[in-house]
Design a protein around this motif. Structure first.
Motif: not given
Length: 88
Positions: A29-34, A39-51
């Protein structure tokens, strides 16, 4: 130090998998930028911490036991050296 390494590698693996999944979903859905990557890193960090909180309980317990044993060993060594100094 093996439990520390195992737990750290497991957490890192969870983060890499979560980052890949979130990146794949976001790339649809998104064009990639910094900012998008941040945001992808932040969401992945939260998901991985929860898992990790749910799935790595056994590794975390072994790590805590290892740290506790090492701390007890160091405390005994300090007390032994302190008592050896007091003998004089």
């Amino acid at each position: 130090m093996k439990p520390f390494l195992a737990y750290t590698l497991a957490r890192l693996g969870f983060f890499v998998v979560a980052y890949a999944v979130v990146w794949l979903i976001a790339s649809i859905w998104l064009d990639f930028s910094a900012v998008t990557n941040l945001w992808v890193m932040l969401i992945a960090l939260v998901l991985s911490a929860f898992a990790a909180m749910i799935l790595l309980g056994g590794l975390r317990d072994r790590l805590a036991l290892s740290v506790q044993q090492r701390a007890g060993h160091m405390t005994r060594k300090i007390e032994e050296s302190r008592s050896a100094e007091d003998v004089d």
